[in-house]
Scaffold this motif. Structure first.
Motif, PDB file in Angstrom:
ATOM      1  N   THR A   1       0.833  -1.204   0.000  1.00 12.22           N
ATOM      2  CA  THR A   1       0.000   0.000   0.000  1.00 12.22           C
ATOM      3  C   THR A   1       0.864   1.249   0.000  1.00 12.22           C
ATOM      4  OG1 THR A   1      -1.640  -1.225   1.308  1.00 12.22           O
ATOM      5  CG2 THR A   1      -1.957   1.147   1.108  1.00 12.22           C
ATOM      6  N   VAL A   2       1.949   1.238   0.774  1.00 12.04           N
ATOM      7  CA  VAL A   2       2.883   2.364   0.803  1.00 12.04           C
ATOM      8  C   VAL A   2       3.505   2.582  -0.577  1.00 12.04           C
ATOM      9  CG1 VAL A   2       5.096   3.176   1.695  1.00 12.04           C
ATOM     10  CG2 VAL A   2       3.412   2.206   3.256  1.00 12.04           C
ATOM     11  N   CYS A   3       3.869   1.491  -1.254  1.00 15.97           N
ATOM     12  CA  CYS A   3       4.440   1.597  -2.607  1.00 15.97           C
ATOM     13  C   CYS A   3       3.457   2.288  -3.554  1.00 15.97           C
ATOM     14  CB  CYS A   3       4.794   0.213  -3.144  1.00 15.97           C
ATOM     15  SG  CYS A   3       6.219  -0.554  -2.352  1.00 15.97           S
ATOM     16  N   GLY A   4       2.175   1.938  -3.427  1.00 13.72           N
ATOM     17  CA  GLY A   4       1.154   2.591  -4.250  1.00 13.72           C
ATOM     18  C   GLY A   4       1.057   4.073  -3.941  1.00 13.72           C
ATOM     19  N   ALA A   5       1.103   4.420  -2.648  1.00 17.41           N
ATOM     20  CA  ALA A   5       1.019   5.820  -2.232  1.00 17.41           C
ATOM     21  C   ALA A   5       2.208   6.625  -2.749  1.00 17.41           C
ATOM     22  CB  ALA A   5       0.930   5.915  -0.712  1.00 17.41           C
TER      23      ALA A   5
ATOM     24  N   SER B   1      -6.524 -14.640  -3.854  1.00 17.02           N
ATOM     25  CA  SER B   1      -5.457 -14.695  -4.854  1.00 17.02           C
ATOM     26  C   SER B   1      -4.369 -13.703  -4.501  1.00 17.02           C
ATOM     27  CB  SER B   1      -6.034 -14.379  -6.243  1.00 17.02           C
ATOM     28  OG  SER B   1      -5.008 -14.131  -7.165  1.00 17.02           O
ATOM     29  N   ALA B   2      -3.121 -14.182  -4.430  1.00 15.21           N
ATOM     30  CA  ALA B   2      -2.017 -13.293  -4.068  1.00 15.21           C
ATOM     31  C   ALA B   2      -1.878 -12.169  -5.086  1.00 15.21           C
ATOM     32  CB  ALA B   2      -0.717 -14.100  -3.979  1.00 15.21           C
ATOM     33  N   GLN B   3      -1.992 -12.506  -6.383  1.00 11.62           N
ATOM     34  CA  GLN B   3      -1.854 -11.510  -7.434  1.00 11.62           C
ATOM     35  C   GLN B   3      -2.943 -10.460  -7.337  1.00 11.62           C
ATOM     36  OE1 GLN B   3       0.689 -11.360  -9.492  1.00 11.62           O
ATOM     37  NE2 GLN B   3      -0.069  -9.492 -10.444  1.00 11.62           N
ATOM     38  N   LYS B   4      -4.159 -10.901  -7.108  1.00 10.46           N
ATOM     39  CA  LYS B   4      -5.280  -9.981  -6.994  1.00 10.46           C
ATOM     40  C   LYS B   4      -5.106  -9.087  -5.763  1.00 10.46           C
ATOM     41  CE  LYS B   4     -10.320  -9.862  -6.609  1.00 10.46           C
ATOM     42  NZ  LYS B   4     -11.544 -10.682  -6.523  1.00 10.46           N
ATOM     43  N   THR B   5      -4.608  -9.667  -4.685  1.00 11.78           N
ATOM     44  CA  THR B   5      -4.418  -8.898  -3.461  1.00 11.78           C
ATOM     45  C   THR B   5      -3.367  -7.810  -3.664  1.00 11.78           C
ATOM     46  OG1 THR B   5      -4.966 -10.820  -2.097  1.00 11.78           O
ATOM     47  CG2 THR B   5      -3.776  -9.037  -1.041  1.00 11.78           C
ATOM     48  N   ILE B   6      -2.260  -8.145  -4.298  1.00  9.56           N
ATOM     49  CA  ILE B   6      -1.205  -7.163  -4.559  1.00  9.56           C
ATOM     50  C   ILE B   6      -1.740  -6.023  -5.407  1.00  9.56           C
ATOM     51  CG2 ILE B   6       0.975  -6.779  -5.783  1.00  9.56           C
ATOM     52  CD1 ILE B   6       1.799  -9.595  -4.978  1.00  9.56           C
ATOM     53  N   LYS B   7      -2.462  -6.359  -6.457  1.00 11.23           N
ATOM     54  CA  LYS B   7      -3.010  -5.333  -7.354  1.00 11.23           C
ATOM     55  C   LYS B   7      -3.991  -4.436  -6.620  1.00 11.23           C
ATOM     56  CE  LYS B   7      -5.459  -4.782 -11.744  1.00 11.23           C
ATOM     57  NZ  LYS B   7      -6.086  -5.491 -12.894  1.00 11.23           N
ATOM     58  N   LYS B   8      -4.834  -5.038  -5.802  1.00  9.29           N
ATOM     59  CA  LYS B   8      -5.840  -4.269  -5.075  1.00  9.29           C
ATOM     60  C   LYS B   8      -5.196  -3.342  -4.044  1.00  9.29           C
ATOM     61  CE  LYS B   8      -9.993  -4.812  -2.236  1.00  9.29           C
ATOM     62  NZ  LYS B   8     -10.928  -5.782  -1.613  1.00  9.29           N
ATOM     63  N   LEU B   9      -4.228  -3.870  -3.294  1.00 13.02           N
ATOM     64  CA  LEU B   9      -3.563  -3.073  -2.271  1.00 13.02           C
ATOM     65  C   LEU B   9      -2.773  -1.917  -2.889  1.00 13.02           C
ATOM     66  CD1 LEU B   9      -2.245  -5.992  -0.046  1.00 13.02           C
ATOM     67  CD2 LEU B   9      -4.045  -4.378   0.572  1.00 13.02           C
ATOM     68  N   TYR B  10      -2.061  -2.219  -3.966  1.00 12.09           N
ATOM     69  CA  TYR B  10      -1.262  -1.197  -4.644  1.00 12.09           C
ATOM     70  C   TYR B  10      -2.169  -0.103  -5.213  1.00 12.09           C
ATOM     71  CZ  TYR B  10       2.029   0.918  -7.926  1.00 12.09           C
ATOM     72  OH  TYR B  10       2.809   1.813  -8.614  1.00 12.09           O
ATOM     73  N   SER B  11      -3.257  -0.522  -5.852  1.00 14.93           N
ATOM     74  CA  SER B  11      -4.194   0.449  -6.440  1.00 14.93           C
ATOM     75  C   SER B  11      -4.836   1.314  -5.366  1.00 14.93           C
ATOM     76  CB  SER B  11      -5.287  -0.291  -7.231  1.00 14.93           C
ATOM     77  OG  SER B  11      -4.736  -1.026  -8.302  1.00 14.93           O
ATOM     78  N   GLN B  12      -5.130   0.717  -4.224  1.00 15.00           N
ATOM     79  CA  GLN B  12      -5.739   1.477  -3.137  1.00 15.00           C
ATOM     80  C   GLN B  12      -4.786   2.570  -2.652  1.00 15.00           C
ATOM     81  OE1 GLN B  12      -6.274  -0.078   1.021  1.00 15.00           O
ATOM     82  NE2 GLN B  12      -8.436  -0.028   0.464  1.00 15.00           N
ATOM     83  N   GLY B  13      -3.518   2.215  -2.458  1.00 14.15           N
ATOM     84  CA  GLY B  13      -2.532   3.202  -2.029  1.00 14.15           C
ATOM     85  C   GLY B  13      -2.329   4.285  -3.070  1.00 14.15           C
ATOM     86  N   LEU B  14      -2.248   3.874  -4.344  1.00 16.39           N
ATOM     87  CA  LEU B  14      -2.039   4.819  -5.440  1.00 16.39           C
ATOM     88  C   LEU B  14      -3.192   5.817  -5.552  1.00 16.39           C
ATOM     89  CD1 LEU B  14      -0.753   5.844  -8.086  1.00 16.39           C
ATOM     90  CD2 LEU B  14      -1.911   3.961  -9.273  1.00 16.39           C
ATOM     91  N   LEU B  15      -4.414   5.299  -5.640  1.00 19.32           N
ATOM     92  CA  LEU B  15      -5.568   6.169  -5.867  1.00 19.32           C
ATOM     93  C   LEU B  15      -5.893   7.025  -4.648  1.00 19.32           C
ATOM     94  CD1 LEU B  15      -7.875   3.720  -7.858  1.00 19.32           C
ATOM     95  CD2 LEU B  15      -6.516   5.626  -8.743  1.00 19.32           C
ATOM     96  N   THR B  16      -5.679   6.467  -3.452  1.00 21.90           N
ATOM     97  CA  THR B  16      -5.956   7.247  -2.246  1.00 21.90           C
ATOM     98  C   THR B  16      -5.053   8.469  -2.176  1.00 21.90           C
ATOM     99  OG1 THR B  16      -6.641   5.256  -1.053  1.00 21.90           O
ATOM    100  CG2 THR B  16      -6.104   7.178   0.268  1.00 21.90           C
ATOM    101  N   ASN B  17      -3.813   8.322  -2.621  1.00 19.52           N
ATOM    102  CA  ASN B  17      -2.900   9.462  -2.636  1.00 19.52           C
ATOM    103  C   ASN B  17      -3.149  10.357  -3.845  1.00 19.52           C
ATOM    104  OD1 ASN B  17      -0.214  10.850  -3.453  1.00 19.52           O
ATOM    105  ND2 ASN B  17       0.122  10.247  -1.335  1.00 19.52           N
ATOM    106  N   LEU B  18      -3.298   9.735  -5.009  1.00 15.00           N
ATOM    107  CA  LEU B  18      -3.433  10.487  -6.255  1.00 15.00           C
ATOM    108  C   LEU B  18      -4.689  11.341  -6.280  1.00 15.00           C
ATOM    109  CD1 LEU B  18      -2.070  10.914  -9.014  1.00 15.00           C
ATOM    110  CD2 LEU B  18      -3.461   9.028  -9.903  1.00 15.00           C
ATOM    111  N   LEU B  19      -5.788  10.815  -5.721  1.00 17.61           N
ATOM    112  CA  LEU B  19      -7.068  11.523  -5.770  1.00 17.61           C
ATOM    113  C   LEU B  19      -7.342  12.353  -4.521  1.00 17.61           C
ATOM    114  CD1 LEU B  19      -9.336   8.734  -7.341  1.00 17.61           C
ATOM    115  CD2 LEU B  19      -8.191  10.645  -8.486  1.00 17.61           C
TER     116      LEU B  19
END
Length: 214
Positions: free
Chosen positions: A45-49, A106-124
């Protein structure tokens, strides 16, 4: 000769660290994910942020941030849309019933979801555009020239400070999570606390914007 002197970089570091220590929606998401899903989830999540911060820096250098702030329709959409997204994130965390004893689908789905959450929460986050327009420019010396390079240097420093603060906090949250494994349901109440704080932040942003428009 450096574009920015060490005294300015030092003052910016202190100021940025103080602001980073004030929990924002992205940090709260990372901490919540670390507690409910483990350290790895928080770090993703931090990486996404951090990626969101990189986008904001690029937008600011390219002039897109100034364009959005000076265009009423775009700014309105950004503030309202961003606040609504963060509200949705807060609700999602609040009602999240995942505990440390549950396995993800799914590990892949979890990574994508967590990363996207961090990214969008910061970006938006509407506060991010205000930060780029009101805070960072105070440390740019026009007389020194190359404002874009100065912005880039300060942006890189901001990312480093963010990582130095948020990674230890996530590691601490993950360690706490390890200690409450015997009480997995406790993570649900922690999620409700973090989710409630995020909701409060987002609603405050939206309410303040509406009041300014009236």
């Amino acid at each position: 000769m450096m574009i920015i002197d060490f005294s300015t970089l030092g003052l910016f570091a202190i100021s940025a660290a103080a602001l980073t220590l004030i929990p924002g929606a992205d940090m709260l998401c990372a901490l919540s994910n670390a507690v409910s899903q483990g350290t790895r989830a928080g770090l993703i999540t931090v990486c996404g942020a951090v990626t969101g911060v990189i986008f904001h820096i690029v937008f600011a250098i390219a002039g897109l941030t100034a364009l959005i702030s000076s265009t009423p329709v775009l700014y309105e959409l950004f503030v309202v849309g961003g606040a609504l997204y963060i509200i949705w994130v807060g609700v999602s965390i609040f009602i999240n019933k995942n505990t440390l004893s549950l396995e993800s689908n799914s590990a892949q789905k979890t990574i994508k979801k967590l990363y996207s959450q961090g990214l969008l929460t910061n970006l938006l986050n509407p506060k991010a555009i205000i930060f780029m327009l009101a805070f960072i420019p105070q440390f740019i010396h026009v007389d020194a020239g190359k404002p874009s390079q100065q912005m880039l240097m300060l942006g890189i420093e901001l990312i480093i400070i963010m990582l130095l603060i948020e990674i230890p906090l996530v590691l601490l949250a993950g360690k706490i999570a390890e200690n409450i494994k015997l009480y997995p349901a406790l993570s649900i109440y922690i999620n409700r606390t973090f989710g409630g704080i995020i909701l409060t932040l987002a609603i405050t942003i939206l309410f303040s914007h509406i009041c300014q428009r009236v």
